[in-house]
Enzyme design. Structure first.
Site, short mmCIF file in Angstrom:
data_model
loop_
_atom_site.label_atom_id
_atom_site.label_comp_id
_atom_site.label_asym_id
_atom_site.label_seq_id
_atom_site.Cartn_x
_atom_site.Cartn_y
_atom_site.Cartn_z
N GLN A 9 3.41 9.89 1.31
CA GLN A 9 4.67 9.15 1.14
C GLN A 9 5.39 9.48 -0.17
OE1 GLN A 9 2.80 5.13 2.16
NE2 GLN A 9 4.85 4.94 2.97
N HIS A 41 -3.34 1.26 8.10
CA HIS A 41 -1.99 1.83 7.99
C HIS A 41 -1.99 3.04 7.05
CE1 HIS A 41 2.55 1.14 7.79
NE2 HIS A 41 2.35 1.98 6.79
N GLU A 42 -2.66 2.90 5.90
CA GLU A 42 -2.66 4.00 4.91
C GLU A 42 -3.53 5.17 5.38
OE1 GLU A 42 -0.31 3.63 2.99
OE2 GLU A 42 -0.12 1.46 3.04
N GLY A 75 0.83 -1.20 0.00
CA GLY A 75 0.00 0.00 0.00
C GLY A 75 0.87 1.24 0.00
N CYS A 114 6.97 -0.26 6.98
CA CYS A 114 6.52 0.89 6.19
C CYS A 114 7.64 1.32 5.24
CB CYS A 114 6.15 2.03 7.13
SG CYS A 114 5.65 3.53 6.29
N LEU A 115 7.28 1.63 4.01
CA LEU A 115 8.28 2.06 3.02
C LEU A 115 8.96 3.36 3.46
CD1 LEU A 115 6.28 1.33 -0.26
CD2 LEU A 115 8.17 -0.02 0.69
N HIS A 169 -1.56 7.17 7.63
CA HIS A 169 -0.64 8.05 6.89
C HIS A 169 -1.29 9.38 6.51
CE1 HIS A 169 3.22 6.19 6.23
NE2 HIS A 169 2.71 5.07 5.77
ZN ZN Z 1 3.55 3.21 5.62
#
Ligand code: ZN
Length: 170
Positions: A51, A135-136, A46, A93-94, A139
């Protein structure tokens, strides 16, 4: 289409509440498609617009990471409208490289938002999909998964991340 740079921990855009999208124009369409390509290239399950340095309430999810195009979800202005249960599983997480921790999330959720055509979508999700949605959505509300950990764990991780930033590792 292009692959965008992923913003890393320490960038203030990751802790800001993202803005609601009011017009579904070409810019948003292109941003969404670029986010999908960026998510696949990373690879990640995701991605949220902050991000990729865009303070917008837009997210992409694909649990198959491009293997099955039917799994792709692009959701604009997503809202968590209900949640139930509790599930604990490891998350990463990226934007927070090399950190994986167990996070408590609801086991079932209902999310509402709009798609790229402007149609309202209500999605019921459970398990991993529910986790990625939460999670998203976090963000776009300026929250990272490490903010969901105990204050002790969070401060240890923040110290580690600060050191990595100083070392130029992030
Ligand atoms: Zn993340």
């Amino acid at each position: 289409m292009s692959i965008l740079q992923i913003v890393k921990y320490g960038n203030p855009i990751l802790t800001a509440k993202a803005e609601e999208i009011k017009n579904l124009d070409e810019y948003i369409e292109e941003l969404a498609q670029n986010m999908v390509q960026t998510m696949y290239a990373a690879p990640g399950l995701g991605l949220a617009a902050p991000q990729v340095n865009e303070s917008k309430r837009l997210m992409t999810i694909d649990l198959s990471v491009g293997e099955n195009s039917q799994n792709l979800i692009i959701l604009i202005n997503p809202e968590l409208i209900s949640q139930e249960g509790e599930s604990i599983s490891e998350e990463g997480c990226l934007s927070v490289p090399d950190i994986n921790e167990k996070v408590v999330r609801p086991s079932r959720i209902i999310v509402r938002g709009i798609d790229l055509k402007g149609n309202e979508k209500t999605i019921e999700a459970e398990g991993l999909l529910a986790r990625v949605f939460c999670h998203e959505i976090d963000h776009i509300n300026g929250k990272l998964f490490i903010d969901r950990l105990s204050s002790l764990k969070k401060s240890l991780i923040k110290k580690k991340l600060k050191k990595w930033i100083q070392m130029g590792k992030i």
